[in-house]
Design a protein around this motif. Structure first.
Motif, PDB file in Angstrom:
ATOM      1  N   TRP A  57       0.855  -1.179   0.000  1.00  0.00           N
ATOM      2  CA  TRP A  57       0.000   0.000   0.000  1.00  0.00           C
ATOM      3  C   TRP A  57       0.894   1.232   0.000  1.00  0.00           C
ATOM      4  CZ3 TRP A  57       0.641   3.550   3.883  1.00  0.00           C
ATOM      5  CH2 TRP A  57       1.223   3.113   5.081  1.00  0.00           C
ATOM      6  N   LYS A  58       0.368   2.335  -0.486  1.00  0.00           N
ATOM      7  CA  LYS A  58       1.096   3.602  -0.432  1.00  0.00           C
ATOM      8  C   LYS A  58       0.083   4.737  -0.342  1.00  0.00           C
ATOM      9  CE  LYS A  58       1.598   4.554  -5.417  1.00  0.00           C
ATOM     10  NZ  LYS A  58       0.649   3.547  -5.917  1.00  0.00           N
ATOM     11  N   LYS A  59       0.524   5.838   0.225  1.00  0.00           N
ATOM     12  CA  LYS A  59      -0.336   6.996   0.431  1.00  0.00           C
ATOM     13  C   LYS A  59       0.397   8.242  -0.030  1.00  0.00           C
ATOM     14  CE  LYS A  59      -3.582   9.567   2.625  1.00  0.00           C
ATOM     15  NZ  LYS A  59      -5.029   9.519   2.346  1.00  0.00           N
ATOM     16  N   LEU A  60      -0.219   9.018  -0.900  1.00  0.00           N
ATOM     17  CA  LEU A  60       0.357  10.282  -1.330  1.00  0.00           C
ATOM     18  C   LEU A  60       0.190  11.316  -0.231  1.00  0.00           C
ATOM     19  CD1 LEU A  60       1.626  12.039  -3.566  1.00  0.00           C
ATOM     20  CD2 LEU A  60      -0.713  12.506  -4.371  1.00  0.00           C
ATOM     21  N   LEU A  61       1.307  11.844   0.256  1.00  0.00           N
ATOM     22  CA  LEU A  61       1.268  12.852   1.319  1.00  0.00           C
ATOM     23  C   LEU A  61       1.334  14.263   0.761  1.00  0.00           C
ATOM     24  CD1 LEU A  61       3.694  11.279   3.965  1.00  0.00           C
ATOM     25  CD2 LEU A  61       1.200  11.095   3.849  1.00  0.00           C
ATOM     26  N   LEU A  62       2.149  14.472  -0.265  1.00  0.00           N
ATOM     27  CA  LEU A  62       2.338  15.805  -0.835  1.00  0.00           C
ATOM     28  C   LEU A  62       2.544  15.721  -2.335  1.00  0.00           C
ATOM     29  CD1 LEU A  62       5.027  17.360   1.557  1.00  0.00           C
ATOM     30  CD2 LEU A  62       2.573  17.817   1.618  1.00  0.00           C
ATOM     31  N   SER A  63       2.095  16.734  -3.035  1.00  0.00           N
ATOM     32  CA  SER A  63       2.463  16.909  -4.434  1.00  0.00           C
ATOM     33  C   SER A  63       2.357  18.387  -4.754  1.00  0.00           C
ATOM     34  CB  SER A  63       1.550  16.091  -5.363  1.00  0.00           C
ATOM     35  OG  SER A  63       0.218  16.577  -5.308  1.00  0.00           O
ATOM     36  N   GLY A  64       3.155  18.845  -5.689  1.00  0.00           N
ATOM     37  CA  GLY A  64       3.116  20.256  -6.024  1.00  0.00           C
ATOM     38  C   GLY A  64       4.119  20.589  -7.094  1.00  0.00           C
ATOM     39  N   GLY A  65       4.277  21.877  -7.357  1.00  0.00           N
ATOM     40  CA  GLY A  65       5.193  22.342  -8.380  1.00  0.00           C
ATOM     41  C   GLY A  65       4.461  22.862  -9.591  1.00  0.00           C
ATOM     42  N   THR A  66       5.214  23.337 -10.547  1.00  0.00           N
ATOM     43  CA  THR A  66       4.633  23.906 -11.750  1.00  0.00           C
ATOM     44  C   THR A  66       4.450  22.829 -12.806  1.00  0.00           C
ATOM     45  OG1 THR A  66       6.865  24.447 -12.471  1.00  0.00           O
ATOM     46  CG2 THR A  66       5.636  26.169 -11.344  1.00  0.00           C
ATOM     47  N   PRO A  67       3.603  23.060 -13.802  1.00  0.00           N
ATOM     48  CA  PRO A  67       3.392  22.052 -14.848  1.00  0.00           C
ATOM     49  C   PRO A  67       4.669  21.785 -15.626  1.00  0.00           C
ATOM     50  CG  PRO A  67       1.678  23.733 -14.887  1.00  0.00           C
ATOM     51  CD  PRO A  67       2.750  24.221 -13.967  1.00  0.00           C
TER      52      PRO A  67
END
Length: 265
Positions: free
Chosen positions: A213-223
């Motif tokens: 199992w895995k859980k996304l904690l953060l994502s971000g940045g520009t395209p």
């Protein structure tokens, strides 16, 4: 409650999740300041720098590593904790009491533990969290991916598996519990980043996942193709580290004004 729910609850209760979500963007911004493609920096350098920056920040917030309190000390002075990070990063840093999170390394891979759970770090190329081949990583990461997974609401006895402790890594005498992986990725060209937490797995078949199992904690940045520093991360309600071994990489300044520096995955 599922195995994922139990793990996330324990990490949240100890505030180790808060430390990871604080440290990852700070690490990526520090790496961005040092990365220089014109000096031959590649994905290996990015993974190494992210690893070293994040390791230092976790130790800083949890009073471990070089920030471990000496005998008779209740805390470190702000002058020590502020060194090497921006005022904004220091002001946002979670402050955990010493001993809440402790260092429990595994085969020289830095780890941080709370009751029943330990977290190791792994870098990977952005967007490739489901393509990590643990058998090609360090011996520590390969063995962690081999540890028994106790599924949702499933109980097993020691006798059934012939192991001294369930779950865990049979040959690890310093920690009894589940070892998880905090997988982190940063693309210095697009400034995109992401951070996952989960239990890794060595797939038995080609089409199997590399995660229980895995859980996304953060994502971000520009395209893709964009510019600028990482933006404020998103925190989903609902992956991870560059394919870099735990080996040292040294980066030297080649002259005034040519930025590069050292900060592992």
């Amino acid at each position: 409650m599922t195995a994922e729910d139990e793990a996330l609850a324990a990490l949240q209760a100890s505030a180790l999740l808060d430390v990871l979500k604080w440290g990852a963007p700070v690490s990526f911004e520090a790496t961005d300041q040092l990365y220089d493609e014109d000096q031959g920096h590649d994905q290996g350098v990015v993974g190494y720098l992210n690893f070293k920056h994040l390791q230092d920040l976790i130790d800083r917030a949890t009073s471990n590593g070089r920030f471990k309190l000496g005998e008779g000390l209740d805390s470190l002075g702000g002058d020590v904790l502020k060194r090497g990070i921006t005022p904004q990063a220091f002001n946002a840093m979670p402050h955990l009491a010493a001993g809440v999170v402790v260092r429990r390394d595994y085969k020289q891979s830095p780890g941080w533990a709370v009751e029943g759970y330990r977290v190791l770090l792994q870098s990977y190329p952005f967007g490739k969290v489901d393509d990590i081949k643990w058998v090609q990583r360090s011996d520590a990461k390969r063995r962690v991916a081999d540890q028994l997974f106790v599924g949702d609401n499933t109980l097993f006895s020691d006798e059934e598996f012939g192991l001294e402790s369930i779950p865990g890594i049979p040959d690890d005498d310093d920690f009894s519990g589940v070892t998880l992986i905090a997988a982190h990725a940063f693309n210095p060209t697009t400034k995109q980043f992401e951070l996952y937490i989960g239990q890794s797995k060595n797939p038995e078949h080609v089409d199997d996942s590399c995660w229980h199992w895995k859980k996304l904690l953060l994502s971000g940045g520009t395209p893709t193709g964009g510019t600028g520093l990482p933006v404020a991360p998103t925190m989903p309600s609902g992956g991870a580290s560059t394919d870099v071994e735990d080996v040292p990489v040294r980066i030297k300044r080649t002259g005034a004004g040519e930025g590069s520096g050292a900060a592992n995955g």
